[in-house]
Design an enzyme around this catalytic site. Structure first.
Site: not given
Ligand code: UT7
Length: 328
Positions: A122, A285, A255
């Site tokens: 990520c 996500n 993020h």
């Protein structure tokens, strides 16, 4: 005169198959898994996510996002000097060949420009942007396509309700160009392999077969605690390097893993939530794609304006994390 790298254009793409929480709850119920819209929303801030079709690959999502970014930058694929693609879900096992090479071909960038993948889960887009910026400032390349693209739905265990409700698929891209004006002002990257097991895909390829699980596993609480801590640290570090204070930042583009992590970081930095780009509700996500997706949404919605100061930050498996400060 110094050379800087500047964002010339942004783009993004979400697969057409959108699943609301309720859609997912209904699908999971058929598999015997119990969850609820309420749990997902209150624990993560997620209302929906997009899943790629069976034949859609990471490179297919990346092509669409890249074409949008190239069009907004008014750059032709053949003019690119370098393609960097951040992903943890490459088209081929082991990322071999790199999905960046597949993307180069699918874009028609048949000029033999350099192309490679970056793997920092990520935090991948933070790593990819930092590498691209270094190449441009060194004078090596002038036009770089930086992409984050994922099909996390392929590595989700739909028997694990602690993870399968949190992730989605998508892609985001930017074109970075050499410029006399900054541009990217600073970056800070970190990793700590001691925490590699709290968020990982444990399986390995062995003698032509898979050994271990090919599904993502996560110790959500451990990731949450560490994420909140390191994101604040790395944001301050990147700001200090740019000689800026949090109050000077126009937009935080974090993020998009969990709204509670974003709120915590923003609160600690003294940045109000109306200066944070939030897309986790609609995207879930999307790992390496989440920051460029949020950035493109911010730009195209008119929230992010030229010359504004942005703070981008990401954290994920590895454990790896990073932040980038830039003038858009
Ligand atoms: O992108 C990389 C970074 N990743 C992240 O940043 C994710 C970080 N972690 C998180 O976002 C949060 O830890 C989660 C959203 C994953 C979980 O939130 P939490 O508040 O830490 O919940 P929990 O794991 O402590 O679970 C609480 C309860 C448990 O039940 P008991 O043991 O209290 O009875 C779970 O079994 O919620 C249960 N639970 C669920 N219930 C309904 C876990 N998943 C679900 C679910 N639906 N999907």
């Amino acid at each position: 005169m110094s050379i800087y790298s500047r964002i010339a254009g942004t783009g993004s793409y979400l697969p057409s198959n959108r699943l609301s929480n309720q859609d997912l709850v209904d699908c999971l119920a058929k598999l015997g898994l119990e969850t609820s819209d309420e749990w997902i929303k209150t624990r993560s801030g997620i209302s929906a996510r997009h899943f790629a079709g069976d034949s859609e690959l990471t490179s297919d999502l990346a092509v669409k996002a890249s074409q949008a970014a190239l069009a907004s930058a008014k750059v032709q694929p053949m003019d690119l000097d370098l393609i960097i693609l951040a992903t943890s879900t490459p088209d081929n096992l082991g990322g071999f060949p790199s999905t960046a090479c597949v993307l180069q071909d699918k874009l028609g960038a048949h000029n033999q420009c350099a192309a490679f993948d970056v793997q920092a889960v990520c935090a991948g887009f933070m790593y990819a942007v930092s590498v691209a910026d270094a190449f441009i400032r060194a004078g090596t390349y002038r036009k770089v396509l930086v992409v984050g693209a994922e099909v996390f739905s392929r590595i989700l265990d739909f028997q694990d309700r602690g993870t399968c409700v949190l992730f989605g698929d998508g892609a985001g891209a930017i074109v970075l160009e050499a410029s006399d004006h900054p541009g990217i002002l600073s970056s800070a990257l970190h990793a700590d392999g001691q925490h590699r097991d709290i968020l990982c895909v444990p399986g390995r390829s062995a003698n032509g077969a898979l050994s271990g699980s090919a599904f993502l596993t996560m110790d959500g609480k451990a990731v949450f605690k560490l994420a909140v801590k390191v994101l604040e640290q790395v944001a301050h570090e990147a700001l200090e390097r740019a000689n800026l204070k949090p109050e000077q930042i126009d937009w935080l583009v974090p993020h998009q893993a969990n709204i509670r992590i974003m709120e915590s970081t923003a609160r600690k930095m003294g940045i109000s939530m109306d200066r944070v780009i939030v897309t986790v509700g609609e995207h879930g996500n999307t790992s390496a794609a989440s920051i460029p997706l949020a950035l493109d949404v911010g730009v195209r919605s008119g929230q992010i304006q030229r010359d504004q100061l942005l703070l981008l930050e990401g954290v994920g498996g590895g454990f790896s994390w990073g932040a980038v400060v830039l003038r858009y």
